[in-house]
Design an enzyme around this catalytic site. Structure first.
Site, PDB file in Angstrom:
ATOM      1  N   GLU A  64      -1.580 -33.360  69.194  1.00 27.96           N
ATOM      2  CA  GLU A  64      -1.129 -34.230  67.934  1.00 27.96           C
ATOM      3  C   GLU A  64      -0.062 -33.602  67.145  1.00 27.96           C
ATOM      4  OE1 GLU A  64      -5.812 -34.559  68.081  1.00 27.96           O
ATOM      5  OE2 GLU A  64      -4.190 -33.010  68.770  1.00 27.96           O
ATOM      6  N   CYS A  92      -8.991 -31.731  65.161  1.00 26.91           N
ATOM      7  CA  CYS A  92      -9.408 -30.773  64.534  1.00 26.91           C
ATOM      8  C   CYS A  92      -8.758 -30.279  63.172  1.00 26.91           C
ATOM      9  CB  CYS A  92      -8.953 -29.400  65.362  1.00 26.91           C
ATOM     10  SG  CYS A  92      -7.162 -28.937  65.288  1.00 26.91           S
TER      11      CYS A  92
END
Length: 176
Positions: A64, A92
């Site tokens: 990401e 996360c």
């Protein structure tokens, strides 16, 4: 112009999630944890990336983050408010925080991460009232394929570890 149907939107989400899955498989081929992400603005694929933490020796090189960096450079702005971010796994805390900082408009992810997921599973970072931005979230797109890719990776890693073929025993062995 007629409003887009829910079915058409889901087909589009599945199309882009398949791009993220391709990036995850590329990460897996480099012996990275197989997580992929892509960023779409309108109907344009702006960035796609797989995990690169081991490849780049960079603890922040999650799929990401790499995709957000590439997209921001490409459009010339760190604010990605019109972007949809696709991730094969629930982001996360670091990646969810980066989505907030980028002012991402929408996050679409595949499988939840019971251990480290920070969007729904823990922390609810993307919907926190304490932060100055909220990211709309759709979860579960191509969830079985996303989950199976991770489970397959860690199953193989455990098998290699059992026969003494794993170089870095400190890596997690989560099944999700």
């Amino acid at each position: 112009m007629l409003p887009e149907s829910a079915d058409a939107r889901m087909k589009a989400h599945e199309r882009w999630m398949r791009e993220a899955l391709r990036a995850a498989r590329g990460a897996q081929a480099r012996d990275e944890v197989p997580i992929g992400a892509c960023i779409v603005i309108g109907e344009e694929l702006v960035a796609v990336a797989g995990n690169r933490t081991r490849t780049d020796c960079d603890p922040t090189a999650h799929a990401e983050i790499v995709a957000l960096r590439d997209a921001a450079r490409k459009i010339g702005n760190y604010r990605l408010s019109e972007a949809t971010v696709y991730s094969t796994i629930e982001p996360c805390a670091m990646c969810a925080g980066a989505l907030i900082q980028a002012r991402a408009g929408l996050l679409v992810y595949g499988a939840t991460d019971e251990r480290a997921g920070a969007v729904h599973t823990h922390f609810q970072i993307c919907s926190s009232d304490q932060l100055n931005h909220r990211v709309e979230v759709i979860k579960g797109v191509l969830e079985p394929e996303c989950r199976e890719l991770m489970q397959e990776f860690f199953r193989a890693r455990r098998q290699r570890s059992e026969i003494g073929d794993l170089k870095d025993e400190s890596l997690p062995t989560s099944d999700l």
